[in-house]
Design a protein around this motif. Structure first.
Motif, short mmCIF file in Angstrom:
data_model
loop_
_atom_site.label_atom_id
_atom_site.label_comp_id
_atom_site.label_asym_id
_atom_site.label_seq_id
_atom_site.Cartn_x
_atom_site.Cartn_y
_atom_site.Cartn_z
N UNK A 14 -5.63 -11.82 15.26
CA UNK A 14 -6.37 -10.58 14.46
C UNK A 14 -5.66 -9.31 14.73
N UNK A 15 -5.06 -9.03 15.95
CA UNK A 15 -4.25 -7.82 16.22
C UNK A 15 -3.08 -7.93 15.27
N UNK A 16 -2.51 -8.86 15.35
CA UNK A 16 -1.21 -8.96 14.38
C UNK A 16 -1.52 -8.64 13.22
N UNK A 17 -2.83 -9.22 12.52
CA UNK A 17 -3.15 -8.84 11.14
C UNK A 17 -3.07 -7.40 11.01
N UNK A 18 -3.89 -6.77 11.94
CA UNK A 18 -4.24 -5.34 11.83
C UNK A 18 -2.79 -4.25 11.92
N UNK A 19 -2.05 -4.89 12.91
CA UNK A 19 -0.89 -4.15 12.99
C UNK A 19 -0.11 -4.13 11.83
N UNK A 20 0.10 -5.39 11.07
CA UNK A 20 0.94 -5.50 10.04
C UNK A 20 0.35 -4.72 8.60
N UNK A 21 -1.03 -4.75 8.81
CA UNK A 21 -1.62 -4.10 7.63
C UNK A 21 -1.63 -2.51 7.72
N UNK A 22 -1.28 -2.13 8.91
CA UNK A 22 -1.19 -0.55 9.19
C UNK A 22 0.13 -0.31 9.14
N UNK A 23 1.16 -0.98 8.89
CA UNK A 23 2.68 -0.58 8.43
C UNK A 23 2.93 -0.38 7.20
N UNK A 24 3.66 0.53 6.90
CA UNK A 24 4.17 0.98 5.75
C UNK A 24 5.26 -0.33 5.48
N UNK A 25 5.35 -0.47 4.12
CA UNK A 25 6.24 -1.68 3.55
C UNK A 25 7.83 -1.48 4.37
N UNK A 26 8.01 -0.40 4.46
CA UNK A 26 9.41 -0.38 5.00
C UNK A 26 9.57 -0.87 6.57
N UNK A 60 0.76 -11.02 2.64
CA UNK A 60 0.46 -11.71 1.50
C UNK A 60 -0.92 -11.23 0.71
N UNK A 61 -1.38 -11.62 -0.29
CA UNK A 61 -2.55 -11.09 -1.03
C UNK A 61 -3.78 -11.37 0.06
N UNK A 62 -3.80 -12.75 0.63
CA UNK A 62 -4.70 -12.92 1.54
C UNK A 62 -5.01 -12.23 2.74
N UNK A 63 -3.65 -11.83 3.34
CA UNK A 63 -3.62 -10.86 4.44
C UNK A 63 -4.12 -9.52 3.93
N UNK A 64 -4.03 -9.03 2.73
CA UNK A 64 -4.40 -7.77 2.31
C UNK A 64 -6.08 -7.90 2.03
N UNK A 65 -6.42 -8.97 1.77
CA UNK A 65 -8.05 -9.09 1.61
C UNK A 65 -8.64 -9.19 3.06
N UNK A 66 -7.93 -9.85 3.94
CA UNK A 66 -8.44 -9.94 5.58
C UNK A 66 -8.49 -8.25 6.05
N UNK A 67 -7.44 -7.88 5.81
CA UNK A 67 -7.30 -6.35 6.30
C UNK A 67 -8.48 -5.43 5.72
N UNK A 68 -8.66 -5.54 4.34
CA UNK A 68 -9.69 -4.78 3.84
C UNK A 68 -11.13 -5.04 4.31
#
Length: 291
Positions: free
Chosen positions: A200-212, A222-230
């Motif tokens: 879960x920490x990795x998910x939040x870290x990736x979600x908080x990063x700008x694409x660059x 992925x879209x699943x990641x985006x939904x989980x982050x939301x």
């Protein structure tokens, strides 16, 4: 004050990735002989000193900031590139200090916007005024700090143009992103934390990063990641509504700790200048990885 509306440390690793994605900063951390600032080697000390710095910059007075400013200058004086460095750097470089400082401002802006939505231009410029101490406490000259959103965006875009990293820096940051770095000092206890909370920490870290920054870290999204982050953000907003005044208390406690240490003549910051013989190889108790 928008900068004081904090919600904890779940996007800390994302902001560290942003800072270290500029080569002079990333290589400086990896190659530095002042290894007491490395999160893998001194996780508790690193967390305490960073939080103390932010607490002083946001909540402290000018005496607090002057003390920290000089301490930072002295410690950073030992972080300079050598003849075999991949890229030249100095931790006291005005350019690198400004980049780190604008990343720190983004840390606070991101926290606010995840909870409350985008800032208006007027609110953003107020944040820039309030957040100037994030730069000046790091020895950024007052005249170099952006005072309009356009100036901030210009500094940010200039930093993005330089984003790149070696595999060594990427390995270090990937270990921060999933808490694997805790194994270096904490051994089996660190491994247990990594296994329990790393995903879960990795998910939040990736979600908080700008694409660059996801791209340079070679992180998938992925879209699943985006939904989980939301879903995570919705939960966070609900918790924050129930505990609105609690999140700044630990930060202010760090400020009290600094003042008490100074009064008692105890060290606030310490550093050890000893060579680090390469990046410590992670040896997880079992193999496996996840995106």
């Amino acid at each position: 004050m928008i900068l004081s509306r904090l919600w904890g440390g779940s996007i800390n690793a994302a902001n560290v990735i942003m800072q270290l994605a500029v080569p002079g900063v990333g290589q400086g951390v990896i190659e530095s002989a002042v290894h007491s600032g490395r999160a893998d080697l001194h996780p508790v000390k690193r967390a305490r000193t960073t939080t103390t710095y932010l607490a002083v910059a946001v909540f402290g007075n000018e005496d607090d900031r002057a003390y920290v400013r000089e301490a930072v200058r002295r410690i950073h004086a030992g972080v300079v590139s050598g003849p075999d460095s991949v890229t030249p750097y100095s931790a006291n470089s005005p350019k690198l200090q400004l980049w780190v400082a604008v990343c720190l401002l983004k840390y606070f802006v991101d926290q606010y916007e995840y909870l409350h939505g985008p800032l208006t231009d007027a609110e953003y410029e107020r944040v820039l005024r309030d957040g100037a101490t994030l730069g000046t406490t790091l020895n950024v000259r007052p005249g170099a700090w952006p005072v309009t959103r356009e100036e901030y965006d210009s500094v940010w875009r200039a930093g993005l143009d330089e984003v790149s990293m070696t595999d060594e820096v990427r390995t270090y940051l990937a270990a921060l992103a999933d808490l694997r770095f805790l194994e270096v000092r904490l051994g089996r206890a660190g491994y247990a934390i990594h296994r329990a909370l790393g995903r879960p920490f990795r998910l939040v870290t990736r979600g908080a990063l700008p694409p660059e920054f996801r791209a340079v870290m070679e992180f998938e999204w992925s879209s699943d990641d985006q939904r989980a982050f939301a879903r995570y953000l919705r939960l966070l907003r609900a918790v924050h509504r129930l505990t609105p005044g609690l999140w700044s208390i630990p930060w202010k406690a760090y400020l009290v700790d600094l003042r008490l240490r100074r009064r008692l003549g105890l060290p606030v910051f310490w550093h050890a200048a000893a060579p680090v013989s390469g990046w410590p190889e992670y040896r997880p108790h079992r193999t496996g990885s996840y995106s």
